[in-house]
Design an enzyme around this catalytic site. Sequence first.
Site, PDB file in Angstrom:
ATOM      1  N   HIS A  33       0.605   5.100   7.131  1.00  0.00           N
ATOM      2  CA  HIS A  33       0.537   5.721   5.744  1.00  0.00           C
ATOM      3  C   HIS A  33       0.911   7.400   5.777  1.00  0.00           C
ATOM      4  O   HIS A  33       0.384   7.699   6.480  1.00  0.00           O
ATOM      5  CB  HIS A  33      -0.772   5.075   5.288  1.00  0.00           C
ATOM      6  CG  HIS A  33      -0.917   4.172   5.203  1.00  0.00           C
ATOM      7  ND1 HIS A  33      -1.547   3.253   6.035  1.00  0.00           N
ATOM      8  CD2 HIS A  33      -0.898   3.245   4.206  1.00  0.00           C
ATOM      9  CE1 HIS A  33      -1.523   1.392   6.174  1.00  0.00           C
ATOM     10  NE2 HIS A  33      -0.916   1.665   4.682  1.00  0.00           N
TER      11      HIS A  33
ATOM     12  N   SER B 197       0.986  -1.126   0.036  1.00  0.00           N
ATOM     13  CA  SER B 197       0.026  -0.152   0.131  1.00  0.00           C
ATOM     14  C   SER B 197       0.583   1.138   0.062  1.00  0.00           C
ATOM     15  O   SER B 197       0.086   2.168  -1.097  1.00  0.00           O
ATOM     16  CB  SER B 197      -1.073   0.718   1.078  1.00  0.00           C
ATOM     17  OG  SER B 197       0.080   0.381   2.759  1.00  0.00           O
TER      18      SER B 197
ATOM     19  N   ASP C 205      -3.172   6.349  12.111  1.00  0.00           N
ATOM     20  CA  ASP C 205      -2.654   5.071  11.338  1.00  0.00           C
ATOM     21  C   ASP C 205      -0.787   6.478  11.301  1.00  0.00           C
ATOM     22  O   ASP C 205      -0.675   7.721  10.591  1.00  0.00           O
ATOM     23  CB  ASP C 205      -3.114   5.168   9.796  1.00  0.00           C
ATOM     24  CG  ASP C 205      -2.294   5.200   8.640  1.00  0.00           C
ATOM     25  OD1 ASP C 205      -1.234   4.400   9.167  1.00  0.00           O
ATOM     26  OD2 ASP C 205      -3.207   4.795   7.892  1.00  0.00           O
TER      27      ASP C 205
END
Length: 425
Positions: free
Chosen positions: A404, A157, A401
């Site tokens: 990311h 990702s 998070d």
Amino acid sequence: MKHHTSPSSFLRRSRVSPYLFTFFVFIIFLAVLYSEDLSCLFKLPSLQPGKDPEQQKVGRPASATEHARLPFAVGETEGGCDVFSGKWVRDESNRPLYEEWECPYIQPQLTCQEHGRPEKEYQHWRWQPHGCSLQSFNATFMLEKLRGKRMMFVGDSLNRGQFVSMVCLLHRIIPDHAKSMETFDSLTVFRAEEYNATIEFYWAPFLLESNSDNAVIHRIADRIVRKGSINKHGQYWKGVDILVFNTYLWWMTGLKMKILQGSFNDDVNDIMEVSTEDAYRMTMKSMLRWVQKNMDLPKTRVFFTSMSPTHGKSKEWGGDAEGNCYNETTPINDPTYWGSGSRKSIMQVIGEVFDKSKVPITFLNITQLSEYRKDAHTSIYKKQWSPLTPEQLANPVSYADCVHWCMPGLQDTWNELLYNKLFYP
């Protein structure tokens, strides 16, 4: 009466074996015939992460002529400057390179402004290498260079984020009717019709076949990687002109990795556990073999992006003992900072494997410069995968998070570095 000394009598007098004499003559003959090749054998340097392998092949900075041999290269970086060594400088005039709302291709997991981030400080930082400046990203120039070409990002990702960043940097100069984005299972393709060019992303978090290969449903705690299986995914990479690999985050499940010998379809799976470093080394070697066998290296370029850091423990940069990247709005100033989320042992494996290989892969060493950016993560400002509990809502640190990155932001810098290494190596 004159005496003529024969070679045999000379050898006897000098007590030199005829075999040894013949051997010395043979060595001298080879040295003259292959002097350049032999000298290279004794000058091969070690690969240093962050240095372009093309500049290390012969133990000196590559000349402009040597750089011209690299596909897509049009110039060279000033004085062999290491573009990965530098500092972050605030630049409100030239950053961000685009606005979040301008790029419809950003996934909702990365649109921090849309999801309530109250400030934009993270968008206004520019990477400044020590001793030189980066060439400015020119979307028109890059699309011309990509005319009739395929560019593909392969990995997890984080590489998908870099892919989307590249699309955001390029798409604004393409008319709406002449661009499209489609997804086919693990493959996502952005098309620039008028240029007959594609920028693509292929989901393969381990590069090798694994039980986490579903591009949508892949949250598996007990991860298994199949040995010698790179062709399972590699068949979809063939014909690509610029290939950008990454793999790191999915390996970080502990100190051991499960390796499948055989097939996932076997009635009984033969699984062994090895150290994460050994499993990673196996994958790096598989990747290099695949590149050597399948890429037309005189016409194509291959890049490998180093690990993307996490910022899950704010005490590591002098913050709260229970904190993480949540509420962080400025970069880390300590130039030596290296967080626990980035395993130096993995970086060492990359260096060792690349050092022994003759495959020309350009190493994008984004780790250290990204270590400083504790402020650039999506934190809580993203679409959540599942509804948050009252306990989570009461403690934002618990669901922030710190893996990311918000977009626009840090990953645009990764692409600026890729742009410079592609065209000005």
